[in-house]
Design a protein around this motif. Structure first.
Motif, PDB file in Angstrom:
ATOM      1  N   VAL A  85       0.831  -1.203   0.000  1.00 41.00           N
ATOM      2  CA  VAL A  85       0.000   0.000   0.000  1.00 41.00           C
ATOM      3  C   VAL A  85       0.863   1.251   0.000  1.00 41.00           C
ATOM      4  CG1 VAL A  85      -1.729   1.315   1.291  1.00 41.00           C
ATOM      5  CG2 VAL A  85      -1.903  -1.177   1.149  1.00 41.00           C
ATOM      6  N   ARG A  86       1.942   1.222   0.754  1.00 38.31           N
ATOM      7  CA  ARG A  86       2.876   2.351   0.827  1.00 38.31           C
ATOM      8  C   ARG A  86       4.231   1.884   0.292  1.00 38.31           C
ATOM      9  NH1 ARG A  86       0.948   6.451   4.390  1.00 38.31           N
ATOM     10  NH2 ARG A  86      -0.890   5.813   5.593  1.00 38.31           N
ATOM     11  N   PRO A  87       4.442   2.002  -1.004  1.00 40.65           N
ATOM     12  CA  PRO A  87       5.711   1.546  -1.572  1.00 40.65           C
ATOM     13  C   PRO A  87       6.885   2.304  -0.973  1.00 40.65           C
ATOM     14  CG  PRO A  87       4.476   2.854  -3.159  1.00 40.65           C
ATOM     15  CD  PRO A  87       3.552   2.596  -2.018  1.00 40.65           C
ATOM     16  N   GLU A  88       8.016   1.617  -0.888  1.00 37.32           N
ATOM     17  CA  GLU A  88       9.180   2.211  -0.243  1.00 37.32           C
ATOM     18  C   GLU A  88      10.457   1.664  -0.855  1.00 37.32           C
ATOM     19  OE1 GLU A  88       8.993   1.214   3.894  1.00 37.32           O
ATOM     20  OE2 GLU A  88       8.721  -0.912   3.506  1.00 37.32           O
ATOM     21  N   ALA A 111       3.009 -10.256  -9.692  1.00 34.71           N
ATOM     22  CA  ALA A 111       2.055 -10.843  -8.749  1.00 34.71           C
ATOM     23  C   ALA A 111       2.577 -10.787  -7.323  1.00 34.71           C
ATOM     24  CB  ALA A 111       1.749 -12.290  -9.127  1.00 34.71           C
ATOM     25  N   ILE A 112       3.906 -10.865  -7.166  1.00 38.81           N
ATOM     26  CA  ILE A 112       4.593 -10.708  -5.890  1.00 38.81           C
ATOM     27  C   ILE A 112       5.898  -9.966  -6.184  1.00 38.81           C
ATOM     28  CG2 ILE A 112       3.608 -12.750  -4.762  1.00 38.81           C
ATOM     29  CD1 ILE A 112       7.200 -12.968  -5.830  1.00 38.81           C
ATOM     30  N   THR A 113       6.605  -9.571  -5.135  1.00 34.35           N
ATOM     31  CA  THR A 113       7.969  -9.076  -5.313  1.00 34.35           C
ATOM     32  C   THR A 113       8.892  -9.945  -4.465  1.00 34.35           C
ATOM     33  OG1 THR A 113       7.531  -7.394  -3.618  1.00 34.35           O
ATOM     34  CG2 THR A 113       7.446  -6.703  -5.920  1.00 34.35           C
ATOM     35  N   SER A 114       9.962 -10.435  -5.105  1.00 31.55           N
ATOM     36  CA  SER A 114      10.924 -11.324  -4.455  1.00 31.55           C
ATOM     37  C   SER A 114      11.997 -10.465  -3.785  1.00 31.55           C
ATOM     38  CB  SER A 114      11.546 -12.261  -5.499  1.00 31.55           C
ATOM     39  OG  SER A 114      12.536 -13.078  -4.922  1.00 31.55           O
ATOM     40  N   LEU A 115      11.685  -9.963  -2.607  1.00 34.23           N
ATOM     41  CA  LEU A 115      12.509  -8.922  -1.998  1.00 34.23           C
ATOM     42  C   LEU A 115      13.846  -9.414  -1.468  1.00 34.23           C
ATOM     43  CD1 LEU A 115       9.763  -6.855  -0.163  1.00 34.23           C
ATOM     44  CD2 LEU A 115      11.230  -6.071  -2.026  1.00 34.23           C
ATOM     45  N   ARG A 116      13.946 -10.706  -1.151  1.00 38.90           N
ATOM     46  CA  ARG A 116      15.251 -11.191  -0.720  1.00 38.90           C
ATOM     47  C   ARG A 116      16.074 -11.675  -1.912  1.00 38.90           C
ATOM     48  NH1 ARG A 116      17.409 -16.396   2.837  1.00 38.90           N
ATOM     49  NH2 ARG A 116      19.554 -15.670   2.834  1.00 38.90           N
ATOM     50  N   ASN A 117      15.570 -12.655  -2.649  1.00 35.11           N
ATOM     51  CA  ASN A 117      16.332 -13.304  -3.707  1.00 35.11           C
ATOM     52  C   ASN A 117      16.783 -12.314  -4.776  1.00 35.11           C
ATOM     53  OD1 ASN A 117      17.375 -15.510  -5.304  1.00 35.11           O
ATOM     54  ND2 ASN A 117      15.519 -15.365  -6.551  1.00 35.11           N
ATOM     55  N   GLU A 118      15.896 -11.394  -5.165  1.00 31.79           N
ATOM     56  CA  GLU A 118      16.210 -10.467  -6.249  1.00 31.79           C
ATOM     57  C   GLU A 118      16.274  -9.025  -5.757  1.00 31.79           C
ATOM     58  OE1 GLU A 118      14.334 -13.279  -9.773  1.00 31.79           O
ATOM     59  OE2 GLU A 118      13.151 -11.592  -9.027  1.00 31.79           O
ATOM     60  N   ALA A 133      23.214   0.512  -3.006  1.00 32.30           N
ATOM     61  CA  ALA A 133      22.045  -0.138  -3.608  1.00 32.30           C
ATOM     62  C   ALA A 133      20.758   0.312  -2.939  1.00 32.30           C
ATOM     63  CB  ALA A 133      22.185  -1.657  -3.510  1.00 32.30           C
ATOM     64  N   PHE A 134      19.727   0.448  -3.750  1.00 33.58           N
ATOM     65  CA  PHE A 134      18.389   0.835  -3.303  1.00 33.58           C
ATOM     66  C   PHE A 134      17.411  -0.214  -3.825  1.00 33.58           C
ATOM     67  CE2 PHE A 134      20.972   4.594  -3.766  1.00 33.58           C
ATOM     68  CZ  PHE A 134      20.686   5.367  -2.647  1.00 33.58           C
ATOM     69  N   VAL A 135      16.705  -0.886  -2.929  1.00 33.42           N
ATOM     70  CA  VAL A 135      15.783  -1.958  -3.326  1.00 33.42           C
ATOM     71  C   VAL A 135      14.357  -1.427  -3.305  1.00 33.42           C
ATOM     72  CG1 VAL A 135      14.891  -4.244  -2.760  1.00 33.42           C
ATOM     73  CG2 VAL A 135      17.325  -3.754  -2.478  1.00 33.42           C
ATOM     74  N   LEU A 136      13.659  -1.579  -4.420  1.00 32.87           N
ATOM     75  CA  LEU A 136      12.317  -1.026  -4.589  1.00 32.87           C
ATOM     76  C   LEU A 136      11.249  -2.050  -4.230  1.00 32.87           C
ATOM     77  CD1 LEU A 136      10.414   1.221  -5.654  1.00 32.87           C
ATOM     78  CD2 LEU A 136      10.694   0.216  -7.943  1.00 32.87           C
ATOM     79  N   SER A 137      10.393  -1.697  -3.276  1.00 36.24           N
ATOM     80  CA  SER A 137       9.186  -2.462  -2.970  1.00 36.24           C
ATOM     81  C   SER A 137       8.014  -1.699  -3.580  1.00 36.24           C
ATOM     82  CB  SER A 137       9.004  -2.618  -1.455  1.00 36.24           C
ATOM     83  OG  SER A 137       7.786  -3.269  -1.157  1.00 36.24           O
ATOM     84  N   TYR A 138       7.508  -2.179  -4.708  1.00 41.63           N
ATOM     85  CA  TYR A 138       6.558  -1.410  -5.503  1.00 41.63           C
ATOM     86  C   TYR A 138       5.153  -2.013  -5.442  1.00 41.63           C
ATOM     87  CZ  TYR A 138       7.982  -5.012  -8.941  1.00 41.63           C
ATOM     88  OH  TYR A 138       8.297  -6.199  -9.571  1.00 41.63           O
ATOM     89  N   ARG A 139       4.180  -1.184  -5.820  1.00 46.58           N
ATOM     90  CA  ARG A 139       2.792  -1.636  -5.875  1.00 46.58           C
ATOM     91  C   ARG A 139       2.591  -2.598  -7.046  1.00 46.58           C
ATOM     92  NH1 ARG A 139      -0.152   3.720  -6.757  1.00 46.58           N
ATOM     93  NH2 ARG A 139       1.907   4.301  -7.569  1.00 46.58           N
ATOM     94  N   ASP A 150       0.295   1.477 -15.351  1.00 43.65           N
ATOM     95  CA  ASP A 150       1.239   2.562 -15.099  1.00 43.65           C
ATOM     96  C   ASP A 150       1.710   2.634 -13.652  1.00 43.65           C
ATOM     97  OD1 ASP A 150       0.950   3.332 -17.762  1.00 43.65           O
ATOM     98  OD2 ASP A 150      -0.635   4.777 -17.304  1.00 43.65           O
ATOM     99  N   VAL A 151       1.082   1.868 -12.769  1.00 43.48           N
ATOM    100  CA  VAL A 151       1.386   1.965 -11.339  1.00 43.48           C
ATOM    101  C   VAL A 151       2.830   1.581 -11.004  1.00 43.48           C
ATOM    102  CG1 VAL A 151       0.870   0.834  -9.122  1.00 43.48           C
ATOM    103  CG2 VAL A 151      -0.964   1.879 -10.453  1.00 43.48           C
ATOM    104  N   PRO A 152       3.349   0.436 -11.488  1.00 41.11           N
ATOM    105  CA  PRO A 152       4.745   0.121 -11.181  1.00 41.11           C
ATOM    106  C   PRO A 152       5.720   1.163 -11.722  1.00 41.11           C
ATOM    107  CG  PRO A 152       3.581  -1.841 -11.927  1.00 41.11           C
ATOM    108  CD  PRO A 152       2.691  -0.678 -12.210  1.00 41.11           C
ATOM    109  N   LEU A 153       5.474   1.665 -12.940  1.00 48.41           N
ATOM    110  CA  LEU A 153       6.358   2.671 -13.513  1.00 48.41           C
ATOM    111  C   LEU A 153       6.332   3.949 -12.690  1.00 48.41           C
ATOM    112  CD1 LEU A 153       8.288   3.608 -15.715  1.00 48.41           C
ATOM    113  CD2 LEU A 153       6.287   4.246 -17.106  1.00 48.41           C
ATOM    114  N   ALA A 154       5.172   4.334 -12.181  1.00 46.06           N
ATOM    115  CA  ALA A 154       5.094   5.525 -11.324  1.00 46.06           C
ATOM    116  C   ALA A 154       5.991   5.367 -10.109  1.00 46.06           C
ATOM    117  CB  ALA A 154       3.645   5.773 -10.904  1.00 46.06           C
TER     118      ALA A 154
END
Length: 334
Positions: A85-88, A111-118, A133-139, A150-154
């Motif tokens: 809900v609040r991407p960071e 469908a998901i984000t693989s925040l550890r592996n990738e 490095a900056f890791v994106l947790s996106y909607r 357009d949401v991920p690109l935003a």
């Protein structure tokens, strides 16, 4: 406090943030099955939110943040997220930074984000070369947001602009900020590469005056287009929805949107990838050559899909972080 598989999936979360309890060791989280003692968590200690409050176009009701820690066949535990809900952006500083920086975009088929592996593991590998490095947790586009495609690109554009606006704080050079994406995250990194100035959100503050254009782009086993039967089906369905407009489908055909003057590209793909066919990267390389865009491609005989930094040390593909580091030295002007 310890968690088994069932309790892990039912922990209540708020604002897209996993609880500090995820800092437990693998043995505590997995009933003694994992021997990992340094299991990473999300969010990391240093991070920043992309948007003030809930982003534009939010659904009602809001998605429910839902973290999971699936165990791979080799025993590895990933950290995956849905319902952001609040991407960071998580910040991973290099012990000896050299001014270079990368926005890492994890995959997961939109469908998901693989925040550890990738994400986290990649950040730590690149930190060793002096890269911040900056890791994106996106909607995720299929969770009810307006203008879903357009949401991920935003989120990616906003992340790049905020990083550049605060380059001095992070000890990086704004002109040495690139992007590195994996699978569907590679498609998003490619979208950022070809559409850095495409208007997908209303400006929020002074940070939005900065450029979102990456200095270079690394596309790891990346989805290159949204054509039926040619793209990765899950990524296409999740990004575009069941009946996409032809204009939107064409917008996110990365290989067809490459134009002269686009940032240099670094491509890695395994020929035995049965999830995202290697033809996606072959098409991107061919398009880069037609447009006169500098590109370096590494096609592995074996490696499959989703390997992140976990290929066997015996595999030539395990050297991709070192190759990426050296390639950046040539791709980014001093």
């Amino acid at each position: 406090m310890t968690f088994d598989r069932r309790s892990l999936l039912t922990i209540p979360l708020v604002a897209g943030v996993a609880p500090a309890a995820f800092a437990r060791t693998g043995a505590q989280l997995g009933g003694g099955q994992s021997r990992e003692t340094d299991l990473p968590i999300w969010p990391p200690a240093e991070r920043f939110a992309l948007w003030p409050g809930i982003p534009q176009g939010a659904p009602n009701p809001l998605p429910t943040p839902h973290p999971t820690m699936p165990r791979y066949p080799d025993g590895y535990r990933d950290f995956q997220m849905r319902g952001v809900v609040r991407p960071e952006v998580g910040v991973f500083r290099a012990p000896r930074p050299d001014g270079r920086a990368v926005l890492i975009v994890p995959g997961g088929g939109y469908a998901i984000t693989s925040l550890r592996n990738e994400g986290i593991d990649v950040a730590r590998a690149l930190n060793a070369f002096g890269i911040t490095a900056f890791v994106l947790s996106y909607r995720l586009p299929g969770e009810g947001w307006a203008d879903r495609a357009d949401v991920p690109l935003a989120d990616a554009q906003r992340a790049m602009r905020l990083i550049r606006a605060n380059a001095r704080t992070y000890g990086i050079r704004a002109d040495k900020l690139g992007v590195l994406g994996f699978s569907a995250g590679g498609h998003l990194a490619g979208s950022l590469t070809v559409l850095p100035d495409f208007n997908v959100y209303r400006p929020v503050d002074a940070a939005d005056r900065h450029s979102a254009r990456p200095a270079w782009a690394g596309l790891m086993y990346a989805v290159s287009n949204m054509d039926p039967g040619r793209s990765h089906g899950g990524s296409r369905a999740n990004l575009l929805g069941p009946d996409p407009l032809p204009t939107v489908q064409a917008r996110y055909a990365i290989d067809r949107q490459l134009r002269p003057g686009a940032p240099p590209l670094f491509l890695v793909h395994a020929e035995d990838d049965t999830t995202v066919p290697v033809a996606n990267s072959v098409d991107t390389l061919a398009a880069a050559r037609r447009a006169g865009i500098p590109a370096e491609a590494h096609f592995l005989q074996r490696g499959g899909h989703g390997f992140g930094t976990r290929l066997s040390p015996r595999s030539p593909g395990s050297l991709w972080p070192q190759l990426f580091d050296r390639w950046m030295g040539e791709a980014v002007s001093p």
